[in-house]
Design a protein around this motif. Structure first.
Motif, mmCIF file in Angstrom:
data_model
loop_
_atom_site.group_PDB
_atom_site.id
_atom_site.type_symbol
_atom_site.label_atom_id
_atom_site.label_comp_id
_atom_site.label_asym_id
_atom_site.label_seq_id
_atom_site.Cartn_x
_atom_site.Cartn_y
_atom_site.Cartn_z
ATOM 1 N N UNK A 65 45.907 31.153 35.183
ATOM 2 C CA UNK A 65 45.985 32.376 35.989
ATOM 3 C C UNK A 65 44.766 33.258 35.743
ATOM 4 N N UNK A 66 44.453 34.035 36.745
ATOM 5 C CA UNK A 66 43.447 35.087 36.643
ATOM 6 C C UNK A 66 43.918 36.265 37.475
ATOM 7 N N UNK A 67 43.464 37.452 37.106
ATOM 8 C CA UNK A 67 43.698 38.626 37.946
ATOM 9 C C UNK A 67 42.358 39.251 38.294
ATOM 10 N N UNK A 68 42.091 39.309 39.573
ATOM 11 C CA UNK A 68 40.874 39.954 40.060
ATOM 12 C C UNK A 68 41.160 41.414 40.381
ATOM 13 N N UNK A 69 40.151 42.230 40.151
ATOM 14 C CA UNK A 69 40.232 43.645 40.478
ATOM 15 C C UNK A 69 39.109 44.017 41.431
ATOM 16 N N UNK A 70 39.454 44.783 42.433
ATOM 17 C CA UNK A 70 38.477 45.371 43.345
ATOM 18 C C UNK A 70 38.533 46.873 43.124
ATOM 19 N N UNK A 71 37.497 47.421 42.520
ATOM 20 C CA UNK A 71 37.431 48.847 42.237
ATOM 21 C C UNK A 71 36.559 49.522 43.277
ATOM 22 N N UNK A 72 37.040 50.617 43.808
ATOM 23 C CA UNK A 72 36.337 51.284 44.901
ATOM 24 C C UNK A 72 35.957 52.705 44.533
ATOM 25 N N UNK A 73 34.841 53.135 45.066
ATOM 26 C CA UNK A 73 34.446 54.532 44.949
ATOM 27 C C UNK A 73 34.731 55.219 46.271
ATOM 28 N N UNK A 74 34.887 56.511 46.226
ATOM 29 C CA UNK A 74 35.121 57.237 47.465
ATOM 30 C C UNK A 74 36.496 57.870 47.497
ATOM 31 N N UNK A 75 36.543 59.092 47.989
ATOM 32 C CA UNK A 75 37.790 59.843 47.984
ATOM 33 C C UNK A 75 38.803 59.331 48.994
ATOM 34 N N UNK A 76 38.341 58.570 49.998
ATOM 35 C CA UNK A 76 39.245 58.139 51.064
ATOM 36 C C UNK A 76 39.688 56.697 50.904
ATOM 37 N N UNK A 77 39.587 56.167 49.709
ATOM 38 C CA UNK A 77 39.971 54.768 49.471
ATOM 39 C C UNK A 77 41.365 54.470 49.991
ATOM 40 N N UNK A 90 48.015 47.044 45.161
ATOM 41 C CA UNK A 90 47.025 48.106 45.081
ATOM 42 C C UNK A 90 47.597 49.315 44.358
ATOM 43 N N UNK A 91 46.702 50.079 43.763
ATOM 44 C CA UNK A 91 47.060 51.337 43.106
ATOM 45 C C UNK A 91 46.069 52.366 43.601
ATOM 46 N N UNK A 92 46.473 53.139 44.578
ATOM 47 C CA UNK A 92 45.558 54.113 45.178
ATOM 48 C C UNK A 92 45.195 55.239 44.204
ATOM 49 N N UNK A 93 46.019 55.449 43.209
ATOM 50 C CA UNK A 93 45.729 56.505 42.228
ATOM 51 C C UNK A 93 44.471 56.207 41.422
ATOM 52 N N UNK A 94 44.159 54.904 41.284
ATOM 53 C CA UNK A 94 42.961 54.519 40.534
ATOM 54 C C UNK A 94 41.982 53.752 41.411
ATOM 55 N N UNK A 95 42.155 53.874 42.716
ATOM 56 C CA UNK A 95 41.214 53.261 43.664
ATOM 57 C C UNK A 95 40.991 51.776 43.397
ATOM 58 N N UNK A 96 42.062 51.038 43.229
ATOM 59 C CA UNK A 96 41.924 49.624 42.904
ATOM 60 C C UNK A 96 42.901 48.755 43.672
ATOM 61 N N UNK A 97 42.447 47.556 43.955
ATOM 62 C CA UNK A 97 43.279 46.512 44.535
ATOM 63 C C UNK A 97 43.176 45.300 43.616
ATOM 64 N N UNK A 98 44.296 44.611 43.452
ATOM 65 C CA UNK A 98 44.365 43.490 42.530
ATOM 66 C C UNK A 98 44.754 42.212 43.264
ATOM 67 N N UNK A 99 44.278 41.103 42.757
ATOM 68 C CA UNK A 99 44.706 39.803 43.248
ATOM 69 C C UNK A 99 45.136 38.974 42.041
#
Length: 125
Positions: free
Chosen positions: A17-29, A72-81
């Motif tokens: 298994x692996x967990x990928x993270x997509x971290x985003x910048x920007x207030x409107x994520x 996804x966790x919008x509080x930390x601007x991240x999406x996970x796979x």
């Protein structure tokens, strides 16, 4: 505008298994739909999974259904796979992408406006 950075890739044995993270910048994520695509050497880019802005809509490619989970966790601007039961054919560069039309959880790459640089996932047999 949003900037995306993928992480979490690496080398894993088949069945792992692996967990990928997509971290985003920007207030409107939280307004964006996010997707994961992948591309293996010599192959076309392939849809993996997508999630709408609030998480109500989620789509998966046929080859990953039942094995991968997007969240996804919008509080930390991240999406996970979360990728389980990995197979050698999952080996590819994985990209996350953002869609300004956040409600649709699109499955086509042309629907996405912003892309990350990608993270390599290698599954050994």
């Amino acid at each position: 505008q949003v900037q995306l950075v993928e992480s979490g890739g690496g080398l894993v044995q088949a069945g792992g298994s692996l967990r990928l993270t997509c971290a985003a910048s920007g207030r409107t994520f939280s307004n964006y739909g996010i997707a994961w695509f992948r591309q293996a050497p010599g192959k076309e880019r392939e849809f993996v999974s997508s999630i709408s802005w609030g998480g109500a809509r989620r789509n998966y490619g046929e080859s990953v259904k039942g094995r991968f989970t997007i969240s996804r966790d919008n509080a930390v601007n991240s999406v996970y796979l979360q990728m389980n039961s990995l197979k050698p054919e999952d080996t590819a560069v994985y990209y996350c992408a953002a869609d300004r039309q956040g409600s649709r959880a699109g499955v086509l790459s042309l629907q996405y406006d912003y892309w990350g640089q990608g993270t390599q996932v290698t599954v050994s047999s």
